[in-house]
Design a protein around this motif. Sequence first.
Motif, PDB file in Angstrom:
ATOM      1  N   ARG A 146       0.830  -1.222   0.000  1.00 45.79           N
ATOM      2  CA  ARG A 146       0.000   0.000   0.000  1.00 45.79           C
ATOM      3  C   ARG A 146       0.856   1.261   0.000  1.00 45.79           C
ATOM      4  NH1 ARG A 146      -5.338   0.218   0.778  1.00 45.79           N
ATOM      5  NH2 ARG A 146      -5.161   2.324   1.603  1.00 45.79           N
ATOM      6  N   TYR A 147       0.460   2.206  -0.826  1.00 47.08           N
ATOM      7  CA  TYR A 147       1.180   3.477  -0.935  1.00 47.08           C
ATOM      8  C   TYR A 147       1.129   4.281   0.365  1.00 47.08           C
ATOM      9  CZ  TYR A 147      -2.917   6.486  -0.996  1.00 47.08           C
ATOM     10  OH  TYR A 147      -4.032   7.184  -0.632  1.00 47.08           O
ATOM     11  N   ASP A 148       0.044   4.127   1.118  1.00 43.76           N
ATOM     12  CA  ASP A 148      -0.153   4.935   2.330  1.00 43.76           C
ATOM     13  C   ASP A 148       0.130   4.161   3.613  1.00 43.76           C
ATOM     14  OD1 ASP A 148      -2.335   3.226   2.187  1.00 43.76           O
ATOM     15  OD2 ASP A 148      -3.833   4.795   2.505  1.00 43.76           O
ATOM     16  N   ASP A 149       1.003   3.171   3.520  1.00 41.23           N
ATOM     17  CA  ASP A 149       1.340   2.370   4.693  1.00 41.23           C
ATOM     18  C   ASP A 149       1.910   3.266   5.794  1.00 41.23           C
ATOM     19  OD1 ASP A 149       3.561   0.842   6.293  1.00 41.23           O
ATOM     20  OD2 ASP A 149       2.133  -0.666   5.595  1.00 41.23           O
ATOM     21  N   SER A 160      -3.623  13.429   0.040  1.00 41.32           N
ATOM     22  CA  SER A 160      -4.360  12.165  -0.069  1.00 41.32           C
ATOM     23  C   SER A 160      -5.717  12.344  -0.731  1.00 41.32           C
ATOM     24  CB  SER A 160      -4.495  11.484   1.289  1.00 41.32           C
ATOM     25  OG  SER A 160      -5.092  12.344   2.218  1.00 41.32           O
ATOM     26  N   ASP A 169      -4.317  -1.124  -6.694  1.00 44.08           N
ATOM     27  CA  ASP A 169      -3.341  -0.519  -5.790  1.00 44.08           C
ATOM     28  C   ASP A 169      -3.961  -0.171  -4.436  1.00 44.08           C
ATOM     29  OD1 ASP A 169      -1.357  -0.831  -7.651  1.00 44.08           O
ATOM     30  OD2 ASP A 169      -1.138   1.296  -8.119  1.00 44.08           O
ATOM     31  N   ARG A 170      -5.236   0.199  -4.413  1.00 46.76           N
ATOM     32  CA  ARG A 170      -5.913   0.487  -3.146  1.00 46.76           C
ATOM     33  C   ARG A 170      -6.039  -0.766  -2.278  1.00 46.76           C
ATOM     34  NH1 ARG A 170      -7.865   5.453  -2.633  1.00 46.76           N
ATOM     35  NH2 ARG A 170      -8.354   6.627  -4.511  1.00 46.76           N
ATOM     36  N   ALA A 171      -6.056  -1.937  -2.909  1.00 51.26           N
ATOM     37  CA  ALA A 171      -6.257  -3.197  -2.186  1.00 51.26           C
ATOM     38  C   ALA A 171      -4.948  -3.888  -1.792  1.00 51.26           C
ATOM     39  CB  ALA A 171      -7.095  -4.142  -3.051  1.00 51.26           C
ATOM     40  N   LEU A 172      -3.816  -3.272  -2.067  1.00 46.38           N
ATOM     41  CA  LEU A 172      -2.536  -3.911  -1.730  1.00 46.38           C
ATOM     42  C   LEU A 172      -2.376  -4.046  -0.217  1.00 46.38           C
ATOM     43  CD1 LEU A 172      -0.169  -2.143  -4.290  1.00 46.38           C
ATOM     44  CD2 LEU A 172      -0.925  -4.534  -4.323  1.00 46.38           C
ATOM     45  N   SER A 174      -0.406  -4.128   3.557  1.00 46.80           N
ATOM     46  CA  SER A 174       0.531  -3.249   4.251  1.00 46.80           C
ATOM     47  C   SER A 174       1.936  -3.837   4.153  1.00 46.80           C
ATOM     48  CB  SER A 174       0.132  -3.116   5.722  1.00 46.80           C
ATOM     49  OG  SER A 174       0.376  -4.343   6.394  1.00 46.80           O
ATOM     50  N   TYR A 178       2.976  -7.982   3.585  1.00 48.11           N
ATOM     51  CA  TYR A 178       3.452  -8.474   2.295  1.00 48.11           C
ATOM     52  C   TYR A 178       4.323  -9.720   2.445  1.00 48.11           C
ATOM     53  CZ  TYR A 178       8.457  -7.650   1.858  1.00 48.11           C
ATOM     54  OH  TYR A 178       9.813  -7.750   1.970  1.00 48.11           O
TER      55      TYR A 178
END
Length: 182
Positions: A146-149, A160, A169-172, A174, A178
């Motif tokens: 996630r980009y916002d981890d 944001s 990408d929103r569902a990746l 943390s 991973y």
Amino acid sequence: MIFIDTYISGVVIVEPTLHCDGRGYFFESYNQRDFAAHGIATDFVQDNQSQSVYGTIRGLHFQRGEHAQAKYIRVLSGRIRDVVVDLRPGSPSYGRHLTVDLSAENLRGLYIPPGFAHGFAVLSESAVISYKCDHFYCRAAEGGIRYDDPDLDIDWGVPSAAAVLSDKDRALPSFKEYQPCC
């Protein structure tokens, strides 16, 4: 070319040597001999290009195992904030990230060795990004974070509320969730 080593081992900023005259400029954007002289002996096999609008965040993406990719990123138009996260087990900078602003104006490139998650945010109205990879894309080996981890705490340079992301990408997961890429 000028090679600038960063605080994360293996990640290198590349500044071209410009040859300017009344017509404009010329530079080598990539030279295998110059890269090899700096210790980067990478055989690139695939070139990719993307165009994105302001606020777009792509990433953080990586390829696992034998498909892990080295990349060389350049911006053909616009401006981006490029982000890499070290995923190399045992690396002194494991879990640390580096941000570098790349643009058509500063002409910088960024070399990223295998073992990193990569992403970027578009800071200009739009941007065209070109990047070389040393392994072919493999869907079965793809992964992301996630980009916002909150543990990574990356400043993408985009509020944001203005971030434009794919559903994927929103569902990746943390960073903690991973699966190791290497």
